[in-house]
Design a protein around this motif. Structure first.
Motif, PDB file in Angstrom:
ATOM      1  N   GLY A  37       0.154   6.508   8.600  1.00 14.44           N
ATOM      2  CA  GLY A  37      -0.920   7.480   8.457  1.00 14.44           C
ATOM      3  C   GLY A  37      -1.589   7.527   7.100  1.00 14.44           C
ATOM      4  N   ILE A  38      -1.540   6.414   6.350  1.00 11.14           N
ATOM      5  CA  ILE A  38      -2.200   6.417   5.039  1.00 11.14           C
ATOM      6  C   ILE A  38      -2.971   5.113   4.825  1.00 11.14           C
ATOM      7  CG2 ILE A  38      -0.544   7.970   3.959  1.00 11.14           C
ATOM      8  CD1 ILE A  38       0.831   5.608   2.707  1.00 11.14           C
ATOM      9  N   ARG A  39      -3.839   5.135   3.839  1.00  9.05           N
ATOM     10  CA  ARG A  39      -4.546   3.954   3.365  1.00  9.05           C
ATOM     11  C   ARG A  39      -4.686   4.060   1.856  1.00  9.05           C
ATOM     12  NH1 ARG A  39      -9.256   6.753   5.443  1.00  9.05           N
ATOM     13  NH2 ARG A  39      -9.252   5.465   7.337  1.00  9.05           N
ATOM     14  N   VAL A  40      -5.000   2.942   1.211  1.00 11.25           N
ATOM     15  CA  VAL A  40      -5.228   2.945  -0.226  1.00 11.25           C
ATOM     16  C   VAL A  40      -6.652   3.420  -0.503  1.00 11.25           C
ATOM     17  CG1 VAL A  40      -5.434   1.518  -2.295  1.00 11.25           C
ATOM     18  CG2 VAL A  40      -3.588   1.069  -0.655  1.00 11.25           C
ATOM     19  N   ALA A  57      -1.909  -3.406   4.952  1.00 17.22           N
ATOM     20  CA  ALA A  57      -2.808  -2.369   5.467  1.00 17.22           C
ATOM     21  C   ALA A  57      -2.318  -1.842   6.807  1.00 17.22           C
ATOM     22  CB  ALA A  57      -4.226  -2.912   5.591  1.00 17.22           C
ATOM     23  N   SER A  58      -1.813  -2.739   7.646  1.00 15.89           N
ATOM     24  CA  SER A  58      -1.291  -2.330   8.964  1.00 15.89           C
ATOM     25  C   SER A  58      -0.072  -1.429   8.798  1.00 15.89           C
ATOM     26  CB  SER A  58      -0.929  -3.560   9.797  1.00 15.89           C
ATOM     27  OG  SER A  58      -2.070  -4.341  10.054  1.00 15.89           O
ATOM     28  N   TYR A  59       0.780  -1.779   7.849  1.00 15.01           N
ATOM     29  CA  TYR A  59       1.973  -0.969   7.592  1.00 15.01           C
ATOM     30  C   TYR A  59       1.571   0.441   7.167  1.00 15.01           C
ATOM     31  CZ  TYR A  59       5.756   0.940   4.719  1.00 15.01           C
ATOM     32  OH  TYR A  59       6.696   1.769   4.147  1.00 15.01           O
ATOM     33  N   LEU A  60       0.648   0.544   6.217  1.00 19.45           N
ATOM     34  CA  LEU A  60       0.217   1.858   5.757  1.00 19.45           C
ATOM     35  C   LEU A  60      -0.432   2.656   6.884  1.00 19.45           C
ATOM     36  CD1 LEU A  60      -1.326   1.122   2.221  1.00 19.45           C
ATOM     37  CD2 LEU A  60       0.978   1.920   2.768  1.00 19.45           C
ATOM     38  N   HIS A  61      -1.263   1.983   7.665  1.00 23.48           N
ATOM     39  CA  HIS A  61      -1.932   2.656   8.786  1.00 23.48           C
ATOM     40  C   HIS A  61      -0.902   3.237   9.747  1.00 23.48           C
ATOM     41  CE1 HIS A  61      -4.268   3.110  12.540  1.00 23.48           C
ATOM     42  NE2 HIS A  61      -5.314   3.288  11.722  1.00 23.48           N
ATOM     43  N   GLY A  62       0.191   2.508   9.923  1.00 17.07           N
ATOM     44  CA  GLY A  62       1.230   2.959  10.842  1.00 17.07           C
ATOM     45  C   GLY A  62       1.923   4.234  10.403  1.00 17.07           C
ATOM     46  N   LYS A  89      -4.747   9.424   5.756  1.00 21.04           N
ATOM     47  CA  LYS A  89      -4.977   9.969   4.417  1.00 21.04           C
ATOM     48  C   LYS A  89      -5.193   8.833   3.422  1.00 21.04           C
ATOM     49  CE  LYS A  89      -2.699  13.506   2.987  1.00 21.04           C
ATOM     50  NZ  LYS A  89      -1.638  14.462   2.545  1.00 21.04           N
ATOM     51  N   SER A  90      -6.177   9.003   2.554  1.00 18.91           N
ATOM     52  CA  SER A  90      -6.425   8.041   1.473  1.00 18.91           C
ATOM     53  C   SER A  90      -5.668   8.495   0.231  1.00 18.91           C
ATOM     54  CB  SER A  90      -7.917   7.949   1.166  1.00 18.91           C
ATOM     55  OG  SER A  90      -8.610   7.341   2.228  1.00 18.91           O
ATOM     56  N   LEU A  91      -4.812   7.617  -0.287  1.00 23.26           N
ATOM     57  CA  LEU A  91      -3.996   7.958  -1.442  1.00 23.26           C
ATOM     58  C   LEU A  91      -4.261   6.993  -2.599  1.00 23.26           C
ATOM     59  CD1 LEU A  91      -0.486   8.677   0.147  1.00 23.26           C
ATOM     60  CD2 LEU A  91      -2.305  10.306  -0.392  1.00 23.26           C
ATOM     61  N   PRO A  92      -4.155   7.495  -3.829  1.00 24.08           N
ATOM     62  CA  PRO A  92      -4.255   6.598  -4.982  1.00 24.08           C
ATOM     63  C   PRO A  92      -3.054   5.657  -5.044  1.00 24.08           C
ATOM     64  CG  PRO A  92      -3.661   8.813  -5.677  1.00 24.08           C
ATOM     65  CD  PRO A  92      -3.960   8.897  -4.209  1.00 24.08           C
ATOM     66  N   LEU A  93      -3.203   4.596  -5.814  1.00 26.84           N
ATOM     67  CA  LEU A  93      -2.195   3.547  -5.893  1.00 26.84           C
ATOM     68  C   LEU A  93      -1.996   3.129  -7.343  1.00 26.84           C
ATOM     69  CD1 LEU A  93      -0.543   1.126  -4.491  1.00 26.84           C
ATOM     70  CD2 LEU A  93      -2.677  -0.150  -4.689  1.00 26.84           C
ATOM     71  N   ILE A  94      -0.738   2.932  -7.738  1.00 32.18           N
ATOM     72  CA  ILE A  94      -0.425   2.346  -9.039  1.00 32.18           C
ATOM     73  C   ILE A  94       0.322   1.034  -8.803  1.00 32.18           C
ATOM     74  CG2 ILE A  94       1.764   3.615  -9.326  1.00 32.18           C
ATOM     75  CD1 ILE A  94      -0.587   3.078 -12.250  1.00 32.18           C
ATOM     76  N   ILE A  95      -0.108  -0.018  -9.490  1.00 36.18           N
ATOM     77  CA  ILE A  95       0.568  -1.319  -9.422  1.00 36.18           C
ATOM     78  C   ILE A  95       1.301  -1.528 -10.731  1.00 36.18           C
ATOM     79  CG2 ILE A  95       0.298  -3.809  -9.152  1.00 36.18           C
ATOM     80  CD1 ILE A  95      -2.483  -3.190  -7.901  1.00 36.18           C
ATOM     81  N   ASN A  96       2.595  -1.780 -10.666  1.00 34.35           N
ATOM     82  CA  ASN A  96       3.374  -2.034 -11.872  1.00 34.35           C
ATOM     83  C   ASN A  96       3.932  -3.455 -11.859  1.00 34.35           C
ATOM     84  OD1 ASN A  96       4.823  -0.937 -14.369  1.00 34.35           O
ATOM     85  ND2 ASN A  96       6.505  -1.813 -13.194  1.00 34.35           N
TER      86      ASN A  96
END
Length: 346
Positions: free
Chosen positions: A114-117, A107-112, A34-41
């Motif tokens: 089931g998501i990506r930015v 990126a590898s962590y997110l892929h693991g 799943k592609s999810l939005p991202l906020i950087i604070n």
């Protein structure tokens, strides 16, 4: 409550890190990414102190963004002095390159899981001094991928030429809640700022009931405000504050060296849509900072929003009941978050 974050080093050369918090209610089919939005604070601390997880960590922002399906990053940057604002800007570029890389540990962590930015839906946010980094991402075309939106919470960087920053003040009037340890500060000054630091978490000195950090780096902020020399460190041009404070505010920009003006992060019509939240009684960062940026962006035709929280001090606190936040603070924050979500079109 969000799960514990995962930590990543996005700049190994200077050991600069961020924490990532992912929504806890992810549901996807087996093998689906799943592609999810991202906020950087970026955290507060006057650009000289603070850290990605400290006394003032905004758990409410994490929870609210995660609840809307947004990945949340809490980022460090190299802290001002001995590092410079040019270094902070470089960190913003490095962070964006890292989070958009498909081959990073992140990126590898997110892929693991089931998501990506979704790199078309990145937002930035800053708290107090962290707004400088958010503004860099919002204004610099070289920061790629371009963010869609910015959220400014009682932030600096709106107008560093105000009297508040370039003329001497009595710090006892403004910073009673921030520690100034003269011995530690003198040691740092002798060492020209000491080592390069990107994480100086703020904590409470229980005896003095003041916020401090291990080396009292936050004392720089108090000292510079007392002397009216913050701009000297923002632009790495010592003596500049006392030189320009002789002129009316409207003329001061004309006396900034041309090769330093870019460090003020000028706004233009391509600056991303921005929402401002600020307390009307803020004694640490004056609301005029946000007023200035809001009005300039509005005149440039950039989409803007605002929530001025009546009677609120820095951090949207109630001056009569610290450390409690003032009535109406949550509605203001929700307005800002909704502005971000509308820009993401989700």
């Amino acid at each position: 409550m969000s799960a514990q974050p995962a930590t990543f080093t996005y700049d190994p050369a200077h050991s600069v890190q961020f924490d990532v918090y992912v929504p806890s209610d992810l549901t996807s089919s087996e093998g689906e990414i799943k592609s999810l939005p991202l906020i950087i604070n970026w955290h507060g601390g006057g650009m000289v102190a603070g850290g990605k997880k400290d006394l003032f960590f905004p758990q409410y922002l994490v929870d609210k963004f995660n609840a809307k399906g947004v990945i949340y990053i809490s980022a460090n940057h190299r802290l001002l002095y001995p590092s410079s604002t040019a270094d902070i800007i470089e960190d913003v570029h490095t962070l964006f390159q890292y989070i958009s890389s498909g081959s990073s540990e992140f990126a590898s962590y997110l892929h693991g899981i089931g998501i990506r930015v979704d790199t078309t839906k990145i937002g930035v946010s800053g708290i107090s001094g962290g707004v400088y980094s958010a503004r860099a991402a919002s204004t610099l075309a070289t920061v790629l991928p371009r963010p869609k939106v910015s959220l400014s919470l009682y932030g600096m960087a709106g107008n560093f030429l105000l009297d508040f920053w370039v003329k001497p003040n009595d710090p006892n009037d403004y910073y009673k809640a921030l520690a100034l340890d003269h011995d530690k500060l003198e040691k740092l000054v002798i060492e020209n700022g000491g080592a390069v630091v990107s994480d100086a978490p703020l904590k409470i000195d229980m005896q003095k009931r003041q916020a401090t950090d291990e080396f009292n780096r936050v004392g720089f902020f108090v000292d510079w405000q007392h002397k009216g020399i913050l701009l000297d460190y923002i632009l790495n041009e010592h003596g500049l504050s006392s030189k320009i404070n002789q002129f009316p505010l409207i003329e001061r920009i004309n006396h900034i060296p041309e090769n330093k003006k870019h460090l003020l992060l000028p706004l233009d019509k391509d600056t991303v849509p921005t929402f401002f939240i600020h307390g009307t009684k803020d004694l640490v960062v004056p609301i005029e900072e946000s007023h200035a940026a809001y009005e300039e962006l509005r005149q440039l035709g950039v989409q803007v929003g605002k929530a001025w929280v009546e009677g609120a001090d820095h951090g949207l606190l109630d001056p009569s009941k610290p450390p409690n936040r003032i009535q109406g603070w949550e509605e203001a924050v929700d307005s800002g978050i909704n502005f971000v979500i509308e820009q993401f079109d989700i």
